[in-house]
Write a protein that holds these residues in place. Structure first.
Motif, PDB file in Angstrom:
ATOM      1  N   GLU A  34     -15.144  10.802 -33.614  1.00 22.41           N
ATOM      2  CA  GLU A  34     -14.402  11.691 -32.710  1.00 22.41           C
ATOM      3  C   GLU A  34     -14.448  13.144 -33.185  1.00 22.41           C
ATOM      4  O   GLU A  34     -13.719  14.001 -32.665  1.00 22.41           O
ATOM      5  N   THR A  44      -2.115  14.830 -31.990  1.00 23.42           N
ATOM      6  CA  THR A  44      -1.951  14.192 -30.678  1.00 23.42           C
ATOM      7  C   THR A  44      -3.089  13.211 -30.423  1.00 23.42           C
ATOM      8  O   THR A  44      -2.868  12.099 -29.914  1.00 23.42           O
ATOM      9  N   LYS A  45      -4.304  13.611 -30.794  1.00 24.17           N
ATOM     10  CA  LYS A  45      -5.463  12.730 -30.636  1.00 24.17           C
ATOM     11  C   LYS A  45      -5.330  11.502 -31.539  1.00 24.17           C
ATOM     12  O   LYS A  45      -5.675  10.379 -31.126  1.00 24.17           O
ATOM     13  N   PHE A  68     -13.430  14.611 -35.970  1.00 20.29           N
ATOM     14  CA  PHE A  68     -12.311  15.164 -36.724  1.00 20.29           C
ATOM     15  C   PHE A  68     -12.856  15.898 -37.958  1.00 20.29           C
ATOM     16  O   PHE A  68     -13.899  15.511 -38.504  1.00 20.29           O
ATOM     17  N   ASP A  83      -3.215  19.508 -32.010  1.00 14.97           N
ATOM     18  CA  ASP A  83      -4.144  18.820 -31.102  1.00 14.97           C
ATOM     19  C   ASP A  83      -4.742  17.573 -31.769  1.00 14.97           C
ATOM     20  O   ASP A  83      -4.845  16.512 -31.146  1.00 14.97           O
ATOM     21  N   TYR A  84      -5.150  17.720 -33.044  1.00 13.19           N
ATOM     22  CA  TYR A  84      -5.717  16.575 -33.765  1.00 13.19           C
ATOM     23  C   TYR A  84      -4.670  15.476 -33.960  1.00 13.19           C
ATOM     24  O   TYR A  84      -4.989  14.280 -33.875  1.00 13.19           O
ATOM     25  N   GLU A 125      -3.165   9.028 -29.886  1.00 14.53           N
ATOM     26  CA  GLU A 125      -3.882   8.317 -28.817  1.00 14.53           C
ATOM     27  C   GLU A 125      -4.767   7.216 -29.407  1.00 14.53           C
ATOM     28  O   GLU A 125      -4.848   6.110 -28.870  1.00 14.53           O
ATOM     29  N   ILE A 126      -5.430   7.521 -30.520  1.00 20.96           N
ATOM     30  CA  ILE A 126      -6.349   6.565 -31.145  1.00 20.96           C
ATOM     31  C   ILE A 126      -5.598   5.382 -31.751  1.00 20.96           C
ATOM     32  O   ILE A 126      -6.001   4.228 -31.598  1.00 20.96           O
TER      33      ILE A 126
END
Length: 301
Positions: free
Chosen positions: A106, A235-236, A108, A232-233, A239-240
């Motif tokens: 993704e 939040t991602k 990161f 943002d990371y 989600e993951i």
């Protein structure tokens, strides 16, 4: 049948303050709470088993450190109870090797990493000269799974012998061999942050990886571009992983490159700063309880 909105299972003595805060805030706003500890565990297991007691949700901060709570955890998964930080999701999220592979895909910002296989499967590990040059010396050694609270982490490794020694300790675990990231220093402060995810919101705070002391972030600082990226990371990551709450660690190096250092810490230490010098700022702990209240209350409608 007895019914409560939130059950709180805990074992760690320092979780008592958090539990008292949860009870106070939930009950003040009309939700019923129930405490599960060693003192009543067997009784609660029987009551849940016989459908004499039920909960809308459970916050389990005990079964990960005390096996006697595992039977209750298994029972709860079969009931119509919302598990805050679902057990199966935790298993994947706290495995640093699995998460590294996912996060790399993704894009990161991760330190250069070599994932060493389990010692019990592959005792002999070889690292190419090219990869050793990428790692540089010293480098970091981390167990993929057995590393809660920094356990088993070597931050200044210099030899293959140290890697071998670490792998033998947790022979049934994979290891991350990582390039060491040196944080930028601004006005005497190492740029290192712990970022909390509480249900649907991000809460960043300054945190020292050396002293473990927290400091709140100013309104001005929250607008910085790098902090926006960290949010943002995070939040991602939510989600993951699908987790309700966790924390991650980020840093900036001398060239202003952003790195995610500690991917997912599922059982956040939520001792309060007003009581413990290395505790989390009180308002952040209050935010955790508020966000959890919103979640549990939404499950009732």
């Amino acid at each position: 049948m007895e019914f409560y909105d939130l059950a709180i299972a805990y074992k760690w003595i320092y979780d008592r303050e958090l539990t008292e805060l949860i009870e106070k805030m939930f009950q003040k706003n009309g939700l019923k709470t129930f405490i599960i500890g060693v003192h009543n565990l067997n009784e609660i297991i029987e009551k849940v088993k016989n459908d004499e007691l039920s909960f809308t949700a459970i916050l389990d901060r005990a079964s990960d450190e005390d096996e006697s709570f595992v039977e209750l955890a298994k029972l709860i998964t079969k009931k119509n109870t919302y598990i805050i930080n679902e057990y199966e999701k935790i298993e994947t999220a706290i495995d640093k090797a699995k998460m590294h592979i996912k996060l790399e895909k993704e894009n990161f910002p991760l330190p250069f990493t070599i994932i060493a296989p389990k010692y019990e499967i592959t005792p002999k590990l070889s690292i190419s000269k090219r990869n050793m040059q990428k790692l540089k010396i010293p480098f970091v050694i981390k167990p993929a799974y057995y590393s809660g609270g920094g356990d088993g982490v070597v931050t200044d490794a210099t030899t293959m012998q140290e890697i071998e020694h670490s792998r033998k300790i947790n022979y049934d675990d994979r290891y991350l061999i990582q390039k060491k990231i040196y944080p930028k220093n601004i006005n005497g402060r190492r740029v290192w942050l712990r970022v909390f995810w509480f249900f649907n919101e991000v809460f960043p705070v300054w945190w020292s990886d050396e002293t473990h002391i927290y400091e709140e972030i100013s309104d001005e600082e929250t607008l910085s571009q790098n902090l926006i990226k960290m949010k943002d990371y995070t939040t991602k990551l939510a989600e993951i992983t699908g987790l309700d709450y966790f924390s991650s660690e980020f840093t900036l190096d001398e060239k202003d490159n952003l790195f995610l250092i500690d991917y997912v810490n599922d059982q956040c230490d939520l001792r309060m700063k007003s009581v413990h010098h290395d505790g989390v700022p009180d308002n952040i702990v209050v935010k955790f309880v508020e966000k959890m209240f919103e979640k549990v209350n939404s499950l009732k409608s």
